[in-house]
Design an enzyme around this catalytic site. Structure first.
Site, mmCIF file in Angstrom:
data_model
loop_
_atom_site.group_PDB
_atom_site.id
_atom_site.type_symbol
_atom_site.label_atom_id
_atom_site.label_comp_id
_atom_site.label_asym_id
_atom_site.label_seq_id
_atom_site.Cartn_x
_atom_site.Cartn_y
_atom_site.Cartn_z
ATOM 1 N N HIS A 23 34.387 35.027 36.388
ATOM 2 C CA HIS A 23 35.058 35.854 37.450
ATOM 3 C C HIS A 23 34.177 36.893 37.985
ATOM 4 C CE1 HIS A 23 38.923 36.225 39.512
ATOM 5 N NE2 HIS A 23 38.923 37.321 39.215
ATOM 6 N N LYS A 168 42.706 35.103 47.845
ATOM 7 C CA LYS A 168 41.909 36.400 47.814
ATOM 8 C C LYS A 168 40.455 36.214 47.318
ATOM 9 C CE LYS A 168 41.997 40.475 45.060
ATOM 10 N NZ LYS A 168 43.007 41.797 44.675
ATOM 11 N N LYS A 170 36.756 38.077 46.262
ATOM 12 C CA LYS A 170 36.144 38.976 45.873
ATOM 13 C C LYS A 170 34.793 39.127 46.406
ATOM 14 C CE LYS A 170 38.690 40.869 42.660
ATOM 15 N NZ LYS A 170 39.410 41.992 42.816
ATOM 16 N N ASP A 199 38.987 41.250 48.721
ATOM 17 C CA ASP A 199 38.829 42.738 47.951
ATOM 18 C C ASP A 199 37.539 42.905 47.699
ATOM 19 O OD1 ASP A 199 39.276 44.669 46.407
ATOM 20 O OD2 ASP A 199 40.333 43.575 44.663
ATOM 21 N N GLU A 225 41.269 44.604 51.177
ATOM 22 C CA GLU A 225 41.554 45.531 49.862
ATOM 23 C C GLU A 225 40.314 46.170 49.630
ATOM 24 O OE1 GLU A 225 43.427 43.296 46.995
ATOM 25 O OE2 GLU A 225 43.117 44.618 45.317
ATOM 26 N N ASP A 251 43.712 49.923 47.056
ATOM 27 C CA ASP A 251 43.956 49.505 45.470
ATOM 28 C C ASP A 251 43.625 50.696 44.794
ATOM 29 O OD1 ASP A 251 44.459 48.501 43.273
ATOM 30 O OD2 ASP A 251 42.798 46.827 43.506
ATOM 31 N N LYS A 275 50.109 48.485 40.815
ATOM 32 C CA LYS A 275 49.689 47.939 39.432
ATOM 33 C C LYS A 275 50.339 48.773 38.426
ATOM 34 C CE LYS A 275 45.230 45.803 41.048
ATOM 35 N NZ LYS A 275 43.978 45.898 41.145
ATOM 36 N N GLU A 329 50.015 38.733 42.983
ATOM 37 C CA GLU A 329 48.845 38.027 42.482
ATOM 38 C C GLU A 329 48.775 38.182 40.983
ATOM 39 O OE1 GLU A 329 45.490 40.405 43.992
ATOM 40 O OE2 GLU A 329 45.634 41.897 42.463
HETATM 41 C C1 MUC Z 1 41.387 44.219 41.778
HETATM 42 O O1 MUC Z 1 40.801 45.049 42.146
HETATM 43 O O2 MUC Z 1 42.485 43.851 42.501
HETATM 44 C C2 MUC Z 1 42.825 41.407 40.825
HETATM 45 C C3 MUC Z 1 42.655 40.269 40.927
HETATM 46 C C4 MUC Z 1 41.495 39.895 40.710
HETATM 47 O O3 MUC Z 1 40.700 39.008 40.718
HETATM 48 O O4 MUC Z 1 40.907 41.044 40.274
HETATM 49 C C5 MUC Z 1 41.582 42.125 40.119
HETATM 50 C C6 MUC Z 1 41.426 43.393 40.161
HETATM 51 MG MG MG Z 2 41.661 45.431 44.122
#
Ligand code: MUC
Ligand code: MG
Length: 394
Positions: A23, A168, A170, A199, A225, A251, A275, A329
């Site tokens: 990941h 989402k 990254k 994000d 994000e 976040d 969170k 999520e």
């Molecule tokens: C984050 O920063 O949101 C949430 C989903 C993911 O893949 O990583 C996280 C952390």
């Molecule tokens: Mg995040």
């Protein structure tokens, strides 16, 4: 009488659970999650479970599995053992006196307490948290394999299965140009009904965000994000004002109710990612959500990639929140090779079906806890692979 019960014992253990694939986030790649699982016993014999998960050791914020377990064993448990179990706010205050910060560690203890109290009363936790207003929430999936074809296959499968239609991505580990190309390819490969979010996990400076976010919006991204550093509230405010066609979500910047208030005053977020861990517990998540609602800011049910314990606890508190939302999520359990509860929360119609049943409504498997327990398996605590990551961005 519930008020007569006291907290008798608290135990924390670190698990190491591999992920189904690497990941990749802006700060590195993870191949496992190391949640801290807390078990708490009341003097009436009831027990409850809590969890705090970090991503990549202390890469996401300051806390790590090892610091969380240490804070609980040495400071938080001694501060709350023998205290009245029903006085949750008082328990939180005792933890604050014993220990500054360390919100992840505190959240795991409070979670286990709420689970044990709810089980004592034979009620789902959402009843102690204000009562539910949602039966289900749209459930996002994160595309973070780093590979366009792999991400597209994952997304298409999940669309076909009726599990997810919010995706989402990254970004922030590669150059912004490479990220724009990656997101554009994925957007072109997915049907219109897919909602796309990104994000950046703090990776960009203000100018990079101002230059490249319009290109991501043009590609079809509708929620952005944490594009800039946690501290960069002026850039968040400017993006909120200038970007058209997408919402800006905080976040890492929004942890305490005071952070929430500061962001609201600065007009620096359209949405807060909530969170339980970063807010320091379930009750404090509701406080941050209350600031959001009062300030006309939407919420999103975020994750630290918890197992089904932390995910179910988060689902309970999210189910009680009013105000405008963008789903959640809580897909953490699906990213892990195996679960530590008997049966996970159901997913149907692209939504997480919010759990009922006593406590958090999930039954922990002690056999699975033992299987992944770091002390029993003797694994080394390698948390994050920085190998693919270059700090020198073009
Ligand atoms: C984050 O920063 O949101 C949430 C989903 C993911 O893949 O990583 C996280 C952390
Ligand atoms: Mg995040």
């Amino acid at each position: 009488m519930m008020t007569a019960f006291t907290i008798e014992r608290i135990e924390a253990r670190i698990l190491d659970i591999p992920t189904i694939r690497p990941h990749k986030l802006s700060f590195g790649a993870i191949q496992k999650q190391s949640p801290v699982i807390v078990q708490l016993w009341l003097s009436n014999g009831a027990t409850g479970f809590g969890e705090a998960a970090t991503i990549g050791g202390p890469s996401w914020n300051e806390e790590s599995p090892e610091s969380i377990a240490h804070a609980i064993d040495h400071y938080l448990a001694p501060a709350v053992v023998q205290q009245k179990a029903g006085r949750i706010e008082h328990v939180l205050q005792r933890m604050d006196l014993a220990c500054k910060g360390n919100t992840f560690a505190k959240s795991a203890v409070e979670m286990a307490l709420v689970d044990a109290l709810s089980r004592t009363l034979g009620l789902p936790a959402w009843q102690l948290l204000g009562g539910k207003v949602h039966e289900s929430l749209p459930l996002a999936w994160t595309l973070a394999s780093g590979d366009v074809q792999c991400d597209l296959q994952e997304a298409q499968l999940r669309l076909e299965q009726g599990r997810h239609r919010i995706f989402k991505m990254k970004i922030g580990a590669r150059s912004p140009e490479a990220d724009v190309a990656h997101v554009t390819q994925i957007a072109r490969g997915l049907p219109e009904r897919a909602t796309l979010t990104v994000d950046v996990n703090q990776a960009w400076d203000g100018n990079t965000a101002r230059r490249y976010l319009p290109q991501l919006i043009e590609a079809g991204v509708s929620l952005i994000e944490q594009p800039v550093a946690k501290w960069n509230v002026p850039a968040l405010a400017q993006l909120c004002q200038e970007l058209r066609g997408a919402l800006v979500m905080a976040d890492e910047t929004v942890c305490t109710p005071q952070d929430a208030m500061m962001l609201a005053r600065a007009n620096a977020s359209h949405v807060f990612s909530l969170k339980v861990a970063k807010h320091g517990g379930l009750l404090r998540t509701r406080k941050v959500a209350a600031v959001a609602e009062a300030a006309d800011i939407d919420w999103y049910g975020g994750t630290m990639l918890e197992t089904s314990i932390g995910s179910a606890a988060s689902a309970h508190v999210f189910s009680t929140l009013g105000g405008q939302h963008h789903g959640c999520e809580l897909f953490g359990p699906q990213l892990l090779v195996d679960d530590i509860v008997e049966s996970p929360m159901p997913i149907s119609d692209y939504c997480l079906q919010l759990p009922d049943g006593p406590g958090f409504g999930v039954e922990v498997s002690v056999q699975q806890l033992n299987r992944f327990d770091r002390k029993l398996s003797g694994q080394a605590p390698i948390h994050v692979d920085l190998g693919h990551h270059s700090t020198a961005r073009a």
